[in-house]
Design a protein around this motif. Structure first.
Motif, PDB file in Angstrom:
ATOM      1  N   GLU A 158     -11.373  11.662 -43.286  1.00  0.00           N
ATOM      2  CA  GLU A 158     -11.960  11.354 -44.610  1.00  0.00           C
ATOM      3  C   GLU A 158     -11.447  12.321 -45.667  1.00  0.00           C
ATOM      4  OE1 GLU A 158     -16.229  11.454 -44.180  1.00  0.00           O
ATOM      5  OE2 GLU A 158     -16.215   9.646 -42.955  1.00  0.00           O
ATOM      6  N   ILE A 159     -11.182  13.560 -45.262  1.00  0.00           N
ATOM      7  CA  ILE A 159     -10.746  14.578 -46.231  1.00  0.00           C
ATOM      8  C   ILE A 159      -9.226  14.552 -46.414  1.00  0.00           C
ATOM      9  CG2 ILE A 159     -10.604  17.077 -46.640  1.00  0.00           C
ATOM     10  CD1 ILE A 159     -13.306  17.286 -45.066  1.00  0.00           C
ATOM     11  N   ASP A 173     -17.408  23.625 -44.449  1.00  0.00           N
ATOM     12  CA  ASP A 173     -17.242  22.366 -45.186  1.00  0.00           C
ATOM     13  C   ASP A 173     -16.327  22.581 -46.404  1.00  0.00           C
ATOM     14  OD1 ASP A 173     -18.001  19.588 -45.310  1.00  0.00           O
ATOM     15  OD2 ASP A 173     -19.113  20.083 -47.129  1.00  0.00           O
ATOM     16  N   ARG A 174     -16.576  23.682 -47.105  1.00  0.00           N
ATOM     17  CA  ARG A 174     -15.748  24.014 -48.281  1.00  0.00           C
ATOM     18  C   ARG A 174     -14.292  24.217 -47.843  1.00  0.00           C
ATOM     19  NH1 ARG A 174     -18.451  28.661 -50.032  1.00  0.00           N
ATOM     20  NH2 ARG A 174     -20.359  27.590 -50.499  1.00  0.00           N
ATOM     21  N   HIS A 175     -14.115  24.909 -46.735  1.00  0.00           N
ATOM     22  CA  HIS A 175     -12.762  25.169 -46.207  1.00  0.00           C
ATOM     23  C   HIS A 175     -12.060  23.855 -45.853  1.00  0.00           C
ATOM     24  CE1 HIS A 175      -9.629  26.951 -43.624  1.00  0.00           C
ATOM     25  NE2 HIS A 175      -9.949  26.013 -42.744  1.00  0.00           N
ATOM     26  N   LEU A 176     -12.790  22.945 -45.186  1.00  0.00           N
ATOM     27  CA  LEU A 176     -12.173  21.662 -44.793  1.00  0.00           C
ATOM     28  C   LEU A 176     -11.728  20.900 -46.038  1.00  0.00           C
ATOM     29  CD1 LEU A 176     -14.597  20.468 -41.933  1.00  0.00           C
ATOM     30  CD2 LEU A 176     -12.292  21.423 -41.669  1.00  0.00           C
ATOM     31  N   HIS A 177     -12.558  20.904 -47.067  1.00  0.00           N
ATOM     32  CA  HIS A 177     -12.172  20.194 -48.293  1.00  0.00           C
ATOM     33  C   HIS A 177     -10.985  20.874 -48.974  1.00  0.00           C
ATOM     34  CE1 HIS A 177     -15.961  17.971 -47.742  1.00  0.00           C
ATOM     35  NE2 HIS A 177     -15.323  17.033 -48.433  1.00  0.00           N
ATOM     36  N   ALA A 178     -10.935  22.210 -48.886  1.00  0.00           N
ATOM     37  CA  ALA A 178      -9.815  22.932 -49.521  1.00  0.00           C
ATOM     38  C   ALA A 178      -8.497  22.662 -48.802  1.00  0.00           C
ATOM     39  CB  ALA A 178     -10.121  24.430 -49.543  1.00  0.00           C
ATOM     40  N   LEU A 179      -8.578  22.266 -47.520  1.00  0.00           N
ATOM     41  CA  LEU A 179      -7.340  21.964 -46.784  1.00  0.00           C
ATOM     42  C   LEU A 179      -6.548  20.855 -47.470  1.00  0.00           C
ATOM     43  CD1 LEU A 179      -8.537  21.911 -43.032  1.00  0.00           C
ATOM     44  CD2 LEU A 179      -7.164  23.686 -44.165  1.00  0.00           C
ATOM     45  N   ALA A 180      -7.272  19.954 -48.111  1.00  0.00           N
ATOM     46  CA  ALA A 180      -6.613  18.808 -48.753  1.00  0.00           C
ATOM     47  C   ALA A 180      -5.678  19.259 -49.874  1.00  0.00           C
ATOM     48  CB  ALA A 180      -7.668  17.846 -49.298  1.00  0.00           C
ATOM     49  N   GLU A 181      -5.918  20.463 -50.407  1.00  0.00           N
ATOM     50  CA  GLU A 181      -5.058  20.978 -51.491  1.00  0.00           C
ATOM     51  C   GLU A 181      -3.794  21.627 -50.938  1.00  0.00           C
ATOM     52  OE1 GLU A 181      -6.154  20.357 -54.518  1.00  0.00           O
ATOM     53  OE2 GLU A 181      -7.966  19.502 -53.604  1.00  0.00           O
ATOM     54  N   ARG A 182      -3.770  21.864 -49.624  1.00  0.00           N
ATOM     55  CA  ARG A 182      -2.604  22.553 -49.041  1.00  0.00           C
ATOM     56  C   ARG A 182      -1.589  21.527 -48.560  1.00  0.00           C
ATOM     57  NH1 ARG A 182      -5.694  26.976 -45.103  1.00  0.00           N
ATOM     58  NH2 ARG A 182      -7.194  27.659 -46.674  1.00  0.00           N
ATOM     59  N   PRO A 183      -0.298  21.926 -48.493  1.00  0.00           N
ATOM     60  CA  PRO A 183       0.717  20.985 -47.986  1.00  0.00           C
ATOM     61  C   PRO A 183       0.448  20.634 -46.523  1.00  0.00           C
ATOM     62  CG  PRO A 183       1.661  23.159 -48.412  1.00  0.00           C
ATOM     63  CD  PRO A 183       0.253  23.215 -48.883  1.00  0.00           C
ATOM     64  N   SER A 184       0.742  19.397 -46.166  1.00  0.00           N
ATOM     65  CA  SER A 184       0.503  18.968 -44.791  1.00  0.00           C
ATOM     66  C   SER A 184       1.389  19.755 -43.824  1.00  0.00           C
ATOM     67  CB  SER A 184       0.798  17.460 -44.674  1.00  0.00           C
ATOM     68  OG  SER A 184       0.529  17.035 -43.365  1.00  0.00           O
ATOM     69  N   ARG A 239      -2.287  23.028 -40.693  1.00  0.00           N
ATOM     70  CA  ARG A 239      -3.327  22.519 -41.592  1.00  0.00           C
ATOM     71  C   ARG A 239      -4.106  21.380 -40.948  1.00  0.00           C
ATOM     72  NH1 ARG A 239      -3.242  18.338 -46.545  1.00  0.00           N
ATOM     73  NH2 ARG A 239      -2.699  17.045 -44.741  1.00  0.00           N
ATOM     74  N   ASN A 240      -3.386  20.535 -40.195  1.00  0.00           N
ATOM     75  CA  ASN A 240      -4.014  19.320 -39.667  1.00  0.00           C
ATOM     76  C   ASN A 240      -4.695  19.520 -38.316  1.00  0.00           C
ATOM     77  OD1 ASN A 240      -2.939  18.158 -41.930  1.00  0.00           O
ATOM     78  ND2 ASN A 240      -1.140  17.318 -40.896  1.00  0.00           N
ATOM     79  N   THR A 241      -4.746  20.777 -37.851  1.00  0.00           N
ATOM     80  CA  THR A 241      -5.322  21.056 -36.528  1.00  0.00           C
ATOM     81  C   THR A 241      -6.620  21.851 -36.657  1.00  0.00           C
ATOM     82  OG1 THR A 241      -3.134  21.123 -35.521  1.00  0.00           O
ATOM     83  CG2 THR A 241      -4.907  22.230 -34.322  1.00  0.00           C
ATOM     84  N   VAL A 242      -7.637  21.402 -35.945  1.00  0.00           N
ATOM     85  CA  VAL A 242      -8.883  22.172 -35.845  1.00  0.00           C
ATOM     86  C   VAL A 242      -9.070  22.579 -34.390  1.00  0.00           C
ATOM     87  CG1 VAL A 242     -11.408  22.085 -36.005  1.00  0.00           C
ATOM     88  CG2 VAL A 242     -10.014  21.060 -37.814  1.00  0.00           C
ATOM     89  N   VAL A 243      -9.283  23.868 -34.171  1.00  0.00           N
ATOM     90  CA  VAL A 243      -9.584  24.359 -32.819  1.00  0.00           C
ATOM     91  C   VAL A 243     -11.071  24.673 -32.757  1.00  0.00           C
ATOM     92  CG1 VAL A 243      -9.262  26.277 -31.197  1.00  0.00           C
ATOM     93  CG2 VAL A 243      -7.281  25.257 -32.341  1.00  0.00           C
ATOM     94  N   VAL A 244     -11.728  24.146 -31.738  1.00  0.00           N
ATOM     95  CA  VAL A 244     -13.151  24.428 -31.525  1.00  0.00           C
ATOM     96  C   VAL A 244     -13.259  25.373 -30.336  1.00  0.00           C
ATOM     97  CG1 VAL A 244     -15.414  23.424 -31.015  1.00  0.00           C
ATOM     98  CG2 VAL A 244     -13.769  22.140 -32.417  1.00  0.00           C
TER      99      VAL A 244
END
Ligand code: FAD
Length: 404
Positions: free
Chosen positions: A180-181, A140-151, A155-160
């Protein structure tokens, strides 16, 4: 002399074991001074693990202090490192490095499970998980920190990694959570990678088309038949050589029983669970019961066995605690059974699927109605009862006796 039931673990099984033992003690008019019940766990708190794929996982914890006080259950903070089944003691490490031991007359092992991490290069450095509290909070912390990084695409991809129950719940929740983030207009990608030929391999053919359609509707891409073989800071490499740029990998493939099970001289299955007797006793260790995710127990006479699920853990826990107390109070122990089996799989906003049965699994409810059931399960049914003695004992009794 005071007799002592020790329960290791304050999860679904441990809590139900403690309440069920206390309920029988109460019913038989035995004083807590004569039959002491102690739960040993790092915290007097239940981590609501089935909710760790949701947003704000840090809030998925229910304190148990008042409930334990109301039901005369003692709590001992610590992490159990050793079980001495010959001498009837456990060794406990405290948070400040101190070591202690507790004697038991009956022991209930309810230490649960953890996510399985295969030796894939980069997985331990770059993989996230939602299978334990710390992992889910870190994600969760990592996902929120992504918002601080350039697009960027990465950055915009999540692999499950893994297309089983947990992978599907993570993947279907993720588009909304990411938007949301990162912002509603961000071009996000969620890609589920499953090494097998189909998603939800345990689900069977009847429910699968609904789940596949939902993944398409949410624009969750699936890659089948090729597992992840390497992770690094820029992405993942698949068995077929394909590379996916990503800064976020959520590993959701496989569970293993708590390592404490390896200290008991009993047969274990490929997940590390102890093959327990019908009353959940550990074969060869008459004073020890195993329960929840640490136990593999027959649920019926049709060849079905308990799964690593909250549904099974609660009932297994209730039987184990009852039996530990019954054994000390001269009552017969009860054979565990759990004939019904249902699955309610979250499929993101306003959608879920509810199935009944082992094989085939029949789809009973879908869509918003199933989502409502899922939210009832997640937000009400699996939470501990109120810190009120009679209500708590009733809850434990129902966990052992009421079928779905
Ligand atoms: C993301 C996710 C989604 C899930 N969804 C569902 C679902 O939809 N439906 C469902 O039925 N199940 C679901 N599950 C599975 C369910 O959460 C587990 O099966 C359940 O938590 C098992 O309960 P348990 O009490 O055996 O173990 P846990 O809940 O794991 O509790 C173990 C307890 O033991 C303690 N402990 C561990 N080791 C030690 C030690 N050495 N010493 C002292 N204490 C120790 C822990 O701190 C904890 O208190 C899901 C799980 C996850 C991770």
């Amino acid at each position: 002399m005071t007799q002592h039931i020790v329960i290791i673990g304050a999860g679904f099984a441990g809590l139900m074991a403690a309440l069920s033992a206390a309920r029988l003690r109460d019913e038989k008019g035995v004083s807590p001074k004569d039959l002491k019940i102690t739960v040993v766990a790092p915290e007097p708190a239940l981590v609501v693990r089935p909710r760790l794929y949701e947003r704000n996982p840090a809030s998925m914890v229910a304190r148990l202090d008042e409930l334990f006080a109301a039901t005369d259950i003692d709590f001992h903070a610590g992490h159990v490192d050793t079980i001495d089944s010959e001498n009837g003691t456990i060794g406990i490490g405290g948070s400040e490095g101190q070591v202690s031991s507790l004697r038991y007359d009956r022991l209930v092992v309810a230490t649960g499970s953890h996510g399985f991490q295969p030796p894939i290069p980069g997985l331990s450095d770059f993989g996230h998980n939602v299978t334990d509290f710390e992992g889910a909070v870190a994600l969760d912390r990592h996902l929120h920190a992504l918002a601080e990084r350039p697009s960027s695409v990465a950055r915009n991809t999540v692999v499950v990694g893994g297309g089983g129950f947990t992978g599907i719940e993570v993947a279907t929740e993720m588009p909304q959570r990411l938007r949301e983030i990162l912002g509603q207009d961000t071009p996000i990608r969620v890609i589920m990678v499953e090494r097998g030929p189909v998603i939800a391999p345990d689900m069977g053919n009847e429910p699968r088309p609904y789940i596949e359609a939902r993944l398409r509707e949410l624009d969750v891409q699936t890659v089948l038949g090729s597992g992840i073989v390497r992770l690094d800071g820029s992405g993942v490499t698949l068995e077929n050589g394909e590379q996916i740029e990503t800064e976020t990998v959520v590993w959701s493939a496989g569970m293993r029983a708590s390592p404490l099970t390896a200290q008991l001289p009993a047969e274990r299955d490929n997940l590390g669970r102890i093959l327990v007797a019908p009353d959940l006793r550990v074969p060869g260790s008459p004073r020890i019961f195993a329960t929840g995710d640490t136990a593999k127990a027959a649920t019926d006479n049709d060849g079905n066995f308990s799964l690593m699920s909250c549904q099974h853990a609660r009932r297994l826990g209730a039987f184990a605690g009852h039996n530990a107390a019954a054994d000390l109070l001269g009552e017969p122990t009860l054979a565990y059974d759990q004939p019904s089996y249902v699955v309610c799989l979250d499929l993101g906003a306003d959608d879920a699927i509810f199935t009944r049965g082992w094989s085939p699994r029949t789809v009973e409810i879908t869509g918003a109605e199933a989502k409502k059931v899922k939210m009832d399960i997640n937000a009400v049914w699996i939470y501990p009862p109120a810190a009120e003695r009679e209500a708590a004992f009733r809850n434990a009794f129902e966990a052992r006796t009421v079928d779905f």
